[in-house]
Design a protein around this motif. Structure first.
Motif, PDB file in Angstrom:
ATOM      1  N   TYR A  53       0.830  -1.200   0.000  1.00  0.00           N
ATOM      2  CA  TYR A  53       0.000   0.000   0.000  1.00  0.00           C
ATOM      3  C   TYR A  53       0.866   1.252   0.000  1.00  0.00           C
ATOM      4  O   TYR A  53       1.950   1.273   0.573  1.00  0.00           O
ATOM      5  CB  TYR A  53      -0.929   0.028   1.221  1.00  0.00           C
ATOM      6  CG  TYR A  53      -2.087  -0.923   1.109  1.00  0.00           C
ATOM      7  CD1 TYR A  53      -3.152  -0.639   0.265  1.00  0.00           C
ATOM      8  CD2 TYR A  53      -2.112  -2.097   1.828  1.00  0.00           C
ATOM      9  CE1 TYR A  53      -4.217  -1.513   0.143  1.00  0.00           C
ATOM     10  CE2 TYR A  53      -3.177  -2.978   1.726  1.00  0.00           C
ATOM     11  CZ  TYR A  53      -4.218  -2.674   0.877  1.00  0.00           C
ATOM     12  OH  TYR A  53      -5.270  -3.544   0.759  1.00  0.00           O
ATOM     13  N   TYR A  54       0.361   2.281  -0.628  1.00  0.00           N
ATOM     14  CA  TYR A  54       1.028   3.572  -0.731  1.00  0.00           C
ATOM     15  C   TYR A  54       1.344   4.123   0.661  1.00  0.00           C
ATOM     16  O   TYR A  54       0.521   4.109   1.555  1.00  0.00           O
ATOM     17  CB  TYR A  54       0.110   4.549  -1.460  1.00  0.00           C
ATOM     18  CG  TYR A  54       0.656   5.949  -1.601  1.00  0.00           C
ATOM     19  CD1 TYR A  54       1.205   6.366  -2.795  1.00  0.00           C
ATOM     20  CD2 TYR A  54       0.621   6.849  -0.544  1.00  0.00           C
ATOM     21  CE1 TYR A  54       1.698   7.656  -2.945  1.00  0.00           C
ATOM     22  CE2 TYR A  54       1.117   8.141  -0.675  1.00  0.00           C
ATOM     23  CZ  TYR A  54       1.653   8.529  -1.878  1.00  0.00           C
ATOM     24  OH  TYR A  54       2.149   9.791  -2.011  1.00  0.00           O
ATOM     25  N   PRO A  59       5.801   5.570  -2.355  1.00  0.00           N
ATOM     26  CA  PRO A  59       4.579   5.684  -3.152  1.00  0.00           C
ATOM     27  C   PRO A  59       4.407   4.501  -4.102  1.00  0.00           C
ATOM     28  O   PRO A  59       5.380   4.036  -4.707  1.00  0.00           O
ATOM     29  CB  PRO A  59       4.772   6.984  -3.935  1.00  0.00           C
ATOM     30  CG  PRO A  59       6.097   7.530  -3.570  1.00  0.00           C
ATOM     31  CD  PRO A  59       6.767   6.605  -2.630  1.00  0.00           C
ATOM     32  N   THR A  60       3.198   4.004  -4.204  1.00  0.00           N
ATOM     33  CA  THR A  60       2.840   2.925  -5.118  1.00  0.00           C
ATOM     34  C   THR A  60       1.462   3.225  -5.697  1.00  0.00           C
ATOM     35  O   THR A  60       0.745   4.083  -5.180  1.00  0.00           O
ATOM     36  CB  THR A  60       2.784   1.562  -4.390  1.00  0.00           C
ATOM     37  OG1 THR A  60       1.664   1.561  -3.503  1.00  0.00           O
ATOM     38  CG2 THR A  60       4.069   1.261  -3.641  1.00  0.00           C
ATOM     39  N   LYS A  63      -3.630   1.976  -3.288  1.00  0.00           N
ATOM     40  CA  LYS A  63      -4.071   2.889  -2.230  1.00  0.00           C
ATOM     41  C   LYS A  63      -4.934   2.130  -1.222  1.00  0.00           C
ATOM     42  O   LYS A  63      -5.639   1.186  -1.583  1.00  0.00           O
ATOM     43  CB  LYS A  63      -4.895   4.040  -2.805  1.00  0.00           C
ATOM     44  CG  LYS A  63      -4.315   4.715  -4.023  1.00  0.00           C
ATOM     45  CD  LYS A  63      -3.007   5.392  -3.758  1.00  0.00           C
ATOM     46  CE  LYS A  63      -2.561   6.172  -4.979  1.00  0.00           C
ATOM     47  NZ  LYS A  63      -1.185   6.135  -5.232  1.00  0.00           N
ATOM     48  N   GLN A  85      -6.904   3.093 -10.850  1.00  0.00           N
ATOM     49  CA  GLN A  85      -5.624   3.531 -11.420  1.00  0.00           C
ATOM     50  C   GLN A  85      -5.784   3.885 -12.902  1.00  0.00           C
ATOM     51  O   GLN A  85      -5.263   4.907 -13.364  1.00  0.00           O
ATOM     52  CB  GLN A  85      -4.551   2.447 -11.241  1.00  0.00           C
ATOM     53  CG  GLN A  85      -3.205   2.812 -11.807  1.00  0.00           C
ATOM     54  CD  GLN A  85      -2.556   4.005 -11.127  1.00  0.00           C
ATOM     55  OE1 GLN A  85      -2.937   4.407 -10.041  1.00  0.00           O
ATOM     56  NE2 GLN A  85      -1.553   4.575 -11.764  1.00  0.00           N
TER      57      GLN A  85
END
Length: 150
Positions: A53-54, A59-60, A63, A85
């Motif tokens: 997860y972000y 950051p990914t 969410k 996304q």
């Protein structure tokens, strides 16, 4: 982009009609993919299983989604991640992202780069932050409507 197709895919995913949601997702992708990319439920599940997860530090595209009732974790949540996304990419600069953020309670972080590639969080908008509310005009509040200012 045909936003209605993405909305329909999201609705079908929320209803548990995963194959139909995937068909809508692939139909939308067919317009933008020169190589004829087709997603599969297994491919989506495998991808998001390998993505954390972000966080502001890492950051990914995955969410944390804060919805009630909770999403089914094996298929529904990864499929919705993929839909959100793709919609984020397809509707960039159209002002639609905030609706997804509010609907799914996705935290938003304002980060600042210190020049060396490190980021620090300067502000955070959490899932239940009252700043998500649409502010009512003063004229409406002067009448009989209760204001929602924080």
């Amino acid at each position: 982009t045909d936003e209605t197709l993405m909305v329909r895919a999201e609705a079908k995913a929320l209803l548990g009609r995963y194959e139909e949601a995937l068909a809508d997702l692939n139909l939308e992708l067919s317009v933008f993919s020169k190589k004829g990319v087709k997603l599969t439920l297994q491919g989506i599940q495998d991808f998001y299983k390998g993505v954390k997860y972000y966080t502001p530090e890492h950051p990914t595209p995955r969410k944390e989604l804060h919805v009630t009732p909770a999403l089914e974790a094996t298929t529904q949540e990864p499929l919705l991640q993929a839909i959100l996304q793709l919609r984020r990419i397809l509707t960039i600069h159209e002002g639609l992202r905030m609706q997804d953020i509010k609907r799914y309670g996705i935290p938003v972080y304002r980060r600042q780069n210190d020049g060396s590639g490190r980021y620090t969080v300067k502000a955070e908008l959490t899932a239940q932050d009252p700043r998500h509310a649409i502010q009512l005009p003063d004229l409406a509040v002067q009448g009989s409507i209760k204001g929602n200012k924080y």
